[in-house]
Write a protein that holds these residues in place. Structure first.
Motif, PDB file in Angstrom:
ATOM      1  N   ARG A 140      45.959  14.656  13.739  1.00 30.15           N
ATOM      2  CA  ARG A 140      44.805  13.874  13.267  1.00 30.15           C
ATOM      3  C   ARG A 140      43.560  14.197  14.086  1.00 30.15           C
ATOM      4  O   ARG A 140      42.469  14.378  13.536  1.00 30.15           O
ATOM      5  CB  ARG A 140      45.106  12.380  13.335  1.00 30.15           C
ATOM      6  CG  ARG A 140      45.983  11.903  12.218  1.00 30.15           C
ATOM      7  CD  ARG A 140      46.157  10.393  12.240  1.00 30.15           C
ATOM      8  NE  ARG A 140      46.950   9.981  11.110  1.00 30.15           N
ATOM      9  CZ  ARG A 140      48.021   9.196  11.189  1.00 30.15           C
ATOM     10  NH1 ARG A 140      48.420   8.731  12.358  1.00 30.15           N
ATOM     11  NH2 ARG A 140      48.686   8.869  10.105  1.00 30.15           N
ATOM     12  N   HIS A 141      43.707  14.262  15.395  1.00 27.55           N
ATOM     13  CA  HIS A 141      42.556  14.605  16.246  1.00 27.55           C
ATOM     14  C   HIS A 141      42.078  16.027  15.952  1.00 27.55           C
ATOM     15  O   HIS A 141      40.874  16.278  15.926  1.00 27.55           O
ATOM     16  CB  HIS A 141      42.915  14.449  17.725  1.00 27.55           C
ATOM     17  CG  HIS A 141      42.996  13.035  18.177  1.00 27.55           C
ATOM     18  ND1 HIS A 141      41.914  12.178  18.156  1.00 27.55           N
ATOM     19  CD2 HIS A 141      44.035  12.309  18.660  1.00 27.55           C
ATOM     20  CE1 HIS A 141      42.276  10.991  18.610  1.00 27.55           C
ATOM     21  NE2 HIS A 141      43.563  11.042  18.924  1.00 27.55           N
ATOM     22  N   LEU A 142      42.997  16.945  15.725  1.00 19.49           N
ATOM     23  CA  LEU A 142      42.621  18.325  15.415  1.00 19.49           C
ATOM     24  C   LEU A 142      41.849  18.391  14.097  1.00 19.49           C
ATOM     25  O   LEU A 142      40.797  19.031  14.012  1.00 19.49           O
ATOM     26  CB  LEU A 142      43.871  19.206  15.349  1.00 19.49           C
ATOM     27  CG  LEU A 142      43.649  20.678  14.973  1.00 19.49           C
ATOM     28  CD1 LEU A 142      42.737  21.366  15.975  1.00 19.49           C
ATOM     29  CD2 LEU A 142      44.990  21.394  14.859  1.00 19.49           C
ATOM     30  N   LEU A 143      42.348  17.715  13.072  1.00 19.06           N
ATOM     31  CA  LEU A 143      41.670  17.731  11.775  1.00 19.06           C
ATOM     32  C   LEU A 143      40.289  17.079  11.864  1.00 19.06           C
ATOM     33  O   LEU A 143      39.329  17.570  11.267  1.00 19.06           O
ATOM     34  CB  LEU A 143      42.540  17.059  10.714  1.00 19.06           C
ATOM     35  CG  LEU A 143      43.828  17.809  10.357  1.00 19.06           C
ATOM     36  CD1 LEU A 143      44.704  16.972   9.439  1.00 19.06           C
ATOM     37  CD2 LEU A 143      43.524  19.165   9.734  1.00 19.06           C
ATOM     38  N   ARG A 144      40.177  15.998  12.617  1.00 16.34           N
ATOM     39  CA  ARG A 144      38.854  15.364  12.819  1.00 16.34           C
ATOM     40  C   ARG A 144      37.908  16.344  13.503  1.00 16.34           C
ATOM     41  O   ARG A 144      36.750  16.478  13.123  1.00 16.34           O
ATOM     42  CB  ARG A 144      38.973  14.108  13.676  1.00 16.34           C
ATOM     43  CG  ARG A 144      39.537  12.939  12.975  1.00 16.34           C
ATOM     44  CD  ARG A 144      38.473  12.160  12.211  1.00 16.34           C
ATOM     45  NE  ARG A 144      39.124  11.054  11.553  1.00 16.34           N
ATOM     46  CZ  ARG A 144      39.277  10.947  10.249  1.00 16.34           C
ATOM     47  NH1 ARG A 144      38.794  11.870   9.444  1.00 16.34           N
ATOM     48  NH2 ARG A 144      39.892   9.926   9.706  1.00 16.34           N
ATOM     49  N   ALA A 145      38.414  17.042  14.524  1.00 14.07           N
ATOM     50  CA  ALA A 145      37.585  17.997  15.258  1.00 14.07           C
ATOM     51  C   ALA A 145      37.152  19.163  14.371  1.00 14.07           C
ATOM     52  O   ALA A 145      36.108  19.770  14.613  1.00 14.07           O
ATOM     53  CB  ALA A 145      38.336  18.509  16.485  1.00 14.07           C
ATOM     54  N   LEU A 146      37.936  19.447  13.349  1.00 10.51           N
ATOM     55  CA  LEU A 146      37.578  20.501  12.395  1.00 10.51           C
ATOM     56  C   LEU A 146      36.645  19.990  11.301  1.00 10.51           C
ATOM     57  O   LEU A 146      36.244  20.743  10.418  1.00 10.51           O
ATOM     58  CB  LEU A 146      38.838  21.114  11.775  1.00 10.51           C
ATOM     59  CG  LEU A 146      39.672  21.975  12.721  1.00 10.51           C
ATOM     60  CD1 LEU A 146      41.033  22.281  12.106  1.00 10.51           C
ATOM     61  CD2 LEU A 146      38.927  23.260  13.072  1.00 10.51           C
ATOM     62  N   ALA A 193      43.210  14.162  22.497  1.00  9.19           N
ATOM     63  CA  ALA A 193      42.047  14.364  21.623  1.00  9.19           C
ATOM     64  C   ALA A 193      41.138  15.464  22.175  1.00  9.19           C
ATOM     65  O   ALA A 193      40.631  16.297  21.418  1.00  9.19           O
ATOM     66  CB  ALA A 193      41.268  13.055  21.470  1.00  9.19           C
ATOM     67  N   GLN A 194      40.939  15.486  23.483  1.00  8.91           N
ATOM     68  CA  GLN A 194      40.117  16.528  24.099  1.00  8.91           C
ATOM     69  C   GLN A 194      40.755  17.894  23.885  1.00  8.91           C
ATOM     70  O   GLN A 194      40.078  18.867  23.556  1.00  8.91           O
ATOM     71  CB  GLN A 194      39.933  16.252  25.600  1.00  8.91           C
ATOM     72  CG  GLN A 194      39.172  17.344  26.324  1.00  8.91           C
ATOM     73  CD  GLN A 194      37.768  17.558  25.791  1.00  8.91           C
ATOM     74  OE1 GLN A 194      37.100  16.626  25.352  1.00  8.91           O
ATOM     75  NE2 GLN A 194      37.310  18.798  25.805  1.00  8.91           N
ATOM     76  N   CYS A 195      42.043  17.973  24.043  1.00  5.79           N
ATOM     77  CA  CYS A 195      42.772  19.227  23.834  1.00  5.79           C
ATOM     78  C   CYS A 195      42.636  19.676  22.374  1.00  5.79           C
ATOM     79  O   CYS A 195      42.445  20.863  22.092  1.00  5.79           O
ATOM     80  CB  CYS A 195      44.228  19.009  24.214  1.00  5.79           C
ATOM     81  SG  CYS A 195      45.155  20.501  24.486  1.00  5.79           S
ATOM     82  N   ALA A 196      42.709  18.735  21.448  1.00 12.31           N
ATOM     83  CA  ALA A 196      42.559  19.048  20.019  1.00 12.31           C
ATOM     84  C   ALA A 196      41.163  19.588  19.731  1.00 12.31           C
ATOM     85  O   ALA A 196      41.002  20.531  18.950  1.00 12.31           O
ATOM     86  CB  ALA A 196      42.837  17.804  19.180  1.00 12.31           C
ATOM     87  N   ARG A 197      40.144  19.010  20.358  1.00 10.65           N
ATOM     88  CA  ARG A 197      38.765  19.495  20.167  1.00 10.65           C
ATOM     89  C   ARG A 197      38.624  20.925  20.686  1.00 10.65           C
ATOM     90  O   ARG A 197      37.968  21.764  20.058  1.00 10.65           O
ATOM     91  CB  ARG A 197      37.764  18.562  20.854  1.00 10.65           C
ATOM     92  CG  ARG A 197      37.566  17.242  20.114  1.00 10.65           C
ATOM     93  CD  ARG A 197      36.405  16.435  20.663  1.00 10.65           C
ATOM     94  NE  ARG A 197      36.608  15.988  22.031  1.00 10.65           N
ATOM     95  CZ  ARG A 197      37.248  14.880  22.387  1.00 10.65           C
ATOM     96  NH1 ARG A 197      37.753  14.075  21.456  1.00 10.65           N
ATOM     97  NH2 ARG A 197      37.368  14.539  23.655  1.00 10.65           N
ATOM     98  N   GLN A 198      39.223  21.207  21.822  1.00 11.41           N
ATOM     99  CA  GLN A 198      39.165  22.561  22.385  1.00 11.41           C
ATOM    100  C   GLN A 198      39.869  23.556  21.471  1.00 11.41           C
ATOM    101  O   GLN A 198      39.380  24.666  21.259  1.00 11.41           O
ATOM    102  CB  GLN A 198      39.809  22.571  23.779  1.00 11.41           C
ATOM    103  CG  GLN A 198      39.016  21.805  24.808  1.00 11.41           C
ATOM    104  CD  GLN A 198      39.775  21.571  26.096  1.00 11.41           C
ATOM    105  OE1 GLN A 198      39.416  20.677  26.837  1.00 11.41           O
ATOM    106  NE2 GLN A 198      40.813  22.333  26.380  1.00 11.41           N
TER     107      GLN A 198
END
Length: 149
Positions: free
Chosen positions: A45-51, A12-17
């Motif tokens: 999913r984590h990437l889309l949430r971060a976006l 999830a942290q990587c996706a946020r970055q």
């Protein structure tokens, strides 16, 4: 670049970055490679949430593509080509127009659409380690790869 995700929180942290590096109006093709259960859909999913995608984020396993509106006004499309038997199915499904338009395209099982997908801006190769962590190899545009570190 080689990474290790000890757990889902690390993914999830990587996706946020990565989301931060993609910016407010992402326009990129990302390929997700790895065996079943490696965490491809979870990372997306984590990437889309971060976006900024709100609401339910569904796996595109049966629909092949799930589109999402981004708060910035852009779009993100999540593809799962696992059930493709012939890369021509990509053309038959009308995905040429989707890929020709601006926006983020994240593809699981891209090898099932080999030869028809545009060149990826980022490729992530996920492997499950014996301790259930994930070994991740990243290659592609330098700015996106660096963002993952």
């Amino acid at each position: 670049m080689q990474l290790r995700w000890a757990d889902e929180a690390a993914a999830a942290q990587c996706a946020r970055q990565l989301a931060q590096a993609l910016g407010e109006h992402p326009d990129a093709v990302i390929e997700m490679h790895g065996p079943l259960g490696a965490g491809k859909t979870t990372f997306v999913r984590h990437l889309l949430r971060a976006l900024g995608v709100a609401g339910r984020i569904k796996s595109p396993s049966y629909a092949v593509m799930e589109p999402y509106a981004l708060p910035s006004g852009g779009t993100a499309s999540h593809f799962d080509f696992y059930r493709f038997n012939d890369p021509r199915e990509w053309e038959d499904a009308g995905f040429r127009d989707v890929f020709a338009a601006p926006g983020l395209k994240v593809c699981e099982w891209p090898e099932k659409a080999a030869g028809v997908l545009p060149r990826a801006d980022l490729q992530l190769f996920l492997d499950i380690a014996d301790d259930d962590s994930r070994s991740v190899r990243a290659r592609g545009k330098a700015a996106l790869v660096r963002a993952l570190a």
